[in-house]
Design an enzyme around this catalytic site. Structure first.
Site, PDB file in Angstrom:
ATOM      1  N   GLU A   1       0.829  -1.208   0.000  1.00  0.00           N
ATOM      2  CA  GLU A   1       0.000   0.000   0.000  1.00  0.00           C
ATOM      3  C   GLU A   1       0.863   1.256   0.000  1.00  0.00           C
ATOM      4  O   GLU A   1       0.554   2.244  -0.674  1.00  0.00           O
ATOM      5  CB  GLU A   1      -0.946  -0.005   1.207  1.00  0.00           C
TER       6      GLU A   1
ATOM      7  N   HIS B   1     -10.494  -6.941   8.410  1.00  0.00           N
ATOM      8  CA  HIS B   1     -11.101  -6.306   7.233  1.00  0.00           C
ATOM      9  C   HIS B   1     -12.347  -5.500   7.552  1.00  0.00           C
ATOM     10  O   HIS B   1     -13.040  -5.081   6.638  1.00  0.00           O
ATOM     11  CB  HIS B   1     -11.525  -7.370   6.213  1.00  0.00           C
TER      12      HIS B   1
END
Lengths: 326, 447, 80
Positions: free
Chosen positions: A59, A128
């Site tokens: 990321e 998540h």
């Protein structure tokens, strides 16, 4: 035209790719796989690997690349799979994207759009499922959007791309399958004003993103009891539409903030504070909050449901605020 | 208009009403008017008593569609009352002190809880095995302590209620609360303020009413005087608001009425008294037509913007003989003939003076016209009725020296003024309006 | 109509149009517009009342002749 939130988002990305050749999409599995939540399905085939780019699992690297591209005149759309993973890019978002305009004395805008999934409710476990958009809304230099309707899913992206500064779009995972009526000519929408999704005079239910549907459900149930709730969809978490928040509280004199984030140090805390700062003498009840339990979001179905805001809890909080809950 | 006092019910439960039937009369800020039914049906329940002051939109009565439903649906008391009572009962049960004795035993966490709550374990009766004090016992005791403290009940007052109480001169600690945990809300204070208002002339000085503070109400003046005083105060409030919020500008012009007056005399000469016109009818018609062409003077300024009105509902300022004035509306005045307008004018003025205006007539004029000058003065500089954006004033219609074509003549004329809201229009448009009025009055037969 | 009847007719009409005006002891010199504060519609109603109940038609051209209570009484007495 009946469509889903997912399709509306895909239409928006496709339109952006067609209209402006500086726009490209990149992220993990957005290309060949079609996106972890299938938002970009088919775009790789249509636009090719230059404009729909799969990235390595880093990321920090690909958000940084997005910032660099934006600085050099491109209009990147960076997809981060979930907000939990965005923390790996926090340095790039907070220390670079949000600050460069300021630190360059106004020389460098960063016209970057970052999309990410947020929220729980689908048994994806604590890795998540968190709702951290409130954190990002803390940071000056960022604009934070939370589309909660198909119109906003369709229309917010283009307006965000036109913004010369970094914009983060939080898509609640539970909304992708939301279907709704969308006008054939639906297009860009504003990204600064909150919207009253239901009018009422007895209590204001203030929410955004993934908790809008359950809040509207709560308002329906309250109406059956004779309590007319007004539902305000914030739409943009930074900068907050203070005028809209004030207006609804002045109208109803009671507010319940519904936020899937944790309560401590949260966006709901910020909204509550602003209401007491600007509308204290309009209040007939303490500002109430319905937030997630302060635990990592559990995997087990029942535990997960117990941890999250629900229509029942919103109804109970609203009843309490109007004095009907004892 | 924000609230009104119910004067009398003209229906009773069980009466059949049709949409449009007059059900009650209400004394508003400006006049007494009739309340019509919006529905066909049967009066199931009257929710307000004569003398009660109600906010606009507050329910006054319940109407059910057919007689069958009246018996089928029992009249339910407002929700909450039975619930509240039930809860009080339950609480009493909870807190019935059970005489206790013996050395209590309790687990360490329960002891710590009791200590934290400042409770003496020896005074708590254990309900567990062998008189063991459980967590539930401690929690009940804590609840009881809170309840006992309630006899010197700390009054919960919402911030809004506190503010309103200050503004309205109400002692909020004496108001019964309906909010969360019995808190006094803004609505409660407003209700108390309404009740505090002298309900009728039966109010005698010094007669304490209910649990409220014993304050001597103002000596009750005779009914008309009292009403005139109240009306005067309300006009004062409204006009102060107007002058505080509306940046007025004023224009004036003298209009030649020779043609209009001559035409009117000619028409009246052919007619019986009841069909005669007065100059005001011509002036109103000219204003209505001009307002259609200058929308900046016709509409409402609300929420920081001007909303022009398609329709022209002319407010006609009517002086009441006991003092004060009202300005009921003549709806769609621009579409009426002069004769129709005259008829409506007589009707509305008569009803304004006898106190029988309808709600819509009070609520929605889009532009007000005053012809106060009839009783003598030449010029009227009016104050705009918020949220309207203009007021037209006419002075006395009389003969004046008039210079025209190098000659001096004596002609009927009138001074017309326009007070208008500078947030909406400028002098140029305002001037256009007065010019149009003038122009139309030169061709009275076309009005 | 004699003066007495005319006075009664004028008082009745006045009470109808302006119920607050005390006709007993009413000064004959009172002016209808300035002193009794009748506006044009009130005046029209007054004239209409006289037409209906006393049978006196006051044409518009004569309005100027009936400015006071006394002159109105005289007019009614003369024309009835």
């Amino acid at each position: 035209m009946e469509t889903t939130y997912r399709e509306a988002m895909r239409t928006a990305i496709r339109e952006a790719l067609l209209q402006d050749d500086r726009v490209f999409l990149m992220g993990e599995d957005v290309g060949a796989y079609g996106g972890c939540f299938a938002v970009s399905l088919g775009l790789f085939e249509e636009f090719g690997p230059e404009r729909v780019r799969d990235t390595p699992l880093s990321e920090s690297a690909f958000v940084g690349a997005g910032i660099g591209a934006a600085l050099n005149g491109m209009r990147p759309i960076v997809e981060i799979m979930t907000v939990n993973f965005s923390l790996l890019a926090l340095d790039q978002i907070v220390n670079n994207a949000a600050t460069l305009l300021h630190m360059s004395g106004g020389q460098f805008n960063v016209p970057l759009v970052i999309r990410m999934t947020t929220g729980a409710g689908r048994q994806l476990g604590a890795q998540h499922s968190h709702s951290l958009e409130g954190w990002f809304a803390h940071v000056p230099g960022l604009r934070i959007l939370t589309p909660a309707t198909v119109e906003d899913a369709r229309g917010m992206l283009w307006t965000a791309l036109e913004d010369p500064d970094p914009v983060l779009i939080f898509e609640h995972g539970s909304l992708y399958n939301l279907s709704g009526e969308l006008a054939e000519d639906a297009g860009p929408v504003d990204i600064h004003a909150a919207a009253v999704r239901r009018e009422g005079g007895d209590v204001s239910l203030i929410t955004y993103g993934g908790t809008l549907p359950l809040t509207l459900e709560a308002a329906d149930r309250l109406a059956a009891e004779g309590i007319e709730a007004e539902v305000l969809d914030l739409r943009t978490l930074r900068p907050l539409d203070d005028a809209a928040i004030l207006a609804t509280v002045v109208k109803t004199h009671r507010a319940v903030v519904v936020d899937e984030g944790w309560r401590s140090g949260s966006l709901s805390a910020e909204i509550s504070a602003r209401i007491t700062e600007s509308a204290f003498y309009e209040l007939d009840a303490p500002v109430a909050r319905v937030c997630s339990a302060e635990v990592p979001i559990p995997y087990a179905r029942d535990l997960e449901l117990a941890a999250l805001p629900s229509a029942e809890r919103v109804v109970a909080a609203a009843r309490e605020a109007v004095g009907g809950g004892g | 208009m924000e609230r009104g006092k119910l004067v009398e019910w003209l229906v009773t439960p069980g009466d059949y009403v049709r949409r449009g039937d007059v059900m009650a009369t209400v004394d508003t800020e400006k006049t007494v008017m009739e309340v019509e039914s919006f529905e066909d049906g049967v009066i199931a329940e009257l929710l307000a008593a004569p003398g009660e002051t109600l906010a606009v939109g507050a329910p006054m009565a319940r109407i059910t569609p057919t007689p069958a439903t009246v018996t089928a649906t029992p009249v339910t008391a407002p929700a909450g009352i039975p619930v509240a009572q039930a809860e009080v009962e339950a609480e009493r049960e909870h807190t019935t002190p059970s005489p206790g004795a013996g050395t209590p035993s309790a687990t360490p966490p329960v002891r710590r809880l009791a200590r934290g709550l400042g409770l003496d374990l020896t005074r708590i009766t254990g309900t567990g095995r062998g008189g063991h004090v459980t967590r539930a016992d401690v929690e009940r005791a804590a609840a009881r302590q809170r309840h006992d403290a309630g006899s010197v009940r700390p009054v919960r007052i919402s911030p809004r209620a506190r503010r309103l109480a200050g503004e309205l001169g109400i002692d909020a600690t004496t108001v019964a609360g309906t909010g969360p945990r019995g808190a006094v809300t803004g609505e409660d204070v407003l209700r108390a303020a309404r009740e505090k208002e002298p309900a009728d002339v039966d109010d005698r000085p010094g007669a304490p009413r209910g649990p409220g503070p014993v304050t001597a109400p103002a000596p009750a003046p005779p009914d008309t005087g009292q009403r005139a005083t109240a009306l005067r105060r309300r006009i004062g409030t409204l006009m102060s608001r107007s002058k505080k919020t509306i940046p007025h500008y004023y224009l004036g012009t003298t209009i030649d009425l020779q043609a209009a007056v001559a035409w009117m005399h000619a028409v009246n000469a052919q007619r019986s008294v009841s069909a005669r016109l007065v100059p005001a009818a011509l002036l109103l018609k000219a204003c209505a037509l001009a307002a259609r062409q200058v929308p900046e003077v016709n509409g409402f300024y609300t929420e920081a913007r001007f909303r022009p009105s398609q329709a022209v509902h002319l407010g006609v300022a009517v002086a009441l003989r006991e003092g004060g004035l009202v300005a009921p509306a003549i709806h769609d005045a621009d579409t009426l003939t002069v004769d129709q307008l005259m008829e409506r004018l007589r009707d509305v003025v008569t009803r304004a003076r006898t106190g029988h205006l309808r709600r819509a007539e009070i609520a929605d004029p889009t532009l007000t016209v005053t012809a106060l000058g009839e009783l003598g003065v030449d010029t009227v500089y009016g104050v705009i009725y918020p949220p309207q954006v203009a007021l037209v004033g006419f002075g006395r219609v009389r003969e004046r020296p008039w210079a025209q074509d190098g000659m001096l003549a004596v002609r009927q004329s009138v001074t017309a003024t326009l007070s208008a809201d500078h947030r909406v229009s400028d002098g140029l448009r305002g001037g256009c309006f007065l010019d149009l009025v003038d122009e139309m009055l030169q061709r009275p037969e076309d009005l | 109509m004699n003066e007495h009847e005319a006075r009664a007719a004028v008082y009745a009409a006045t009470s109808q149009v302006a119920p607050d005006v005390e006709t007993q002891g009413l000064d004959d010199r009172s002016r209808l517009r300035q002193d009794l504060e009748l506006d044009s519609l009130d005046f029209l109603a007054l004239v209409e009342h006289l037409a209906r109940h006393a049978g006196v038609d006051v044409p518009e051209g004569d309005y100027g002749r009936v400015g006071t209570v006394a002159s109105l009484i005289a007019y009614v007495a003369e024309h009835a």
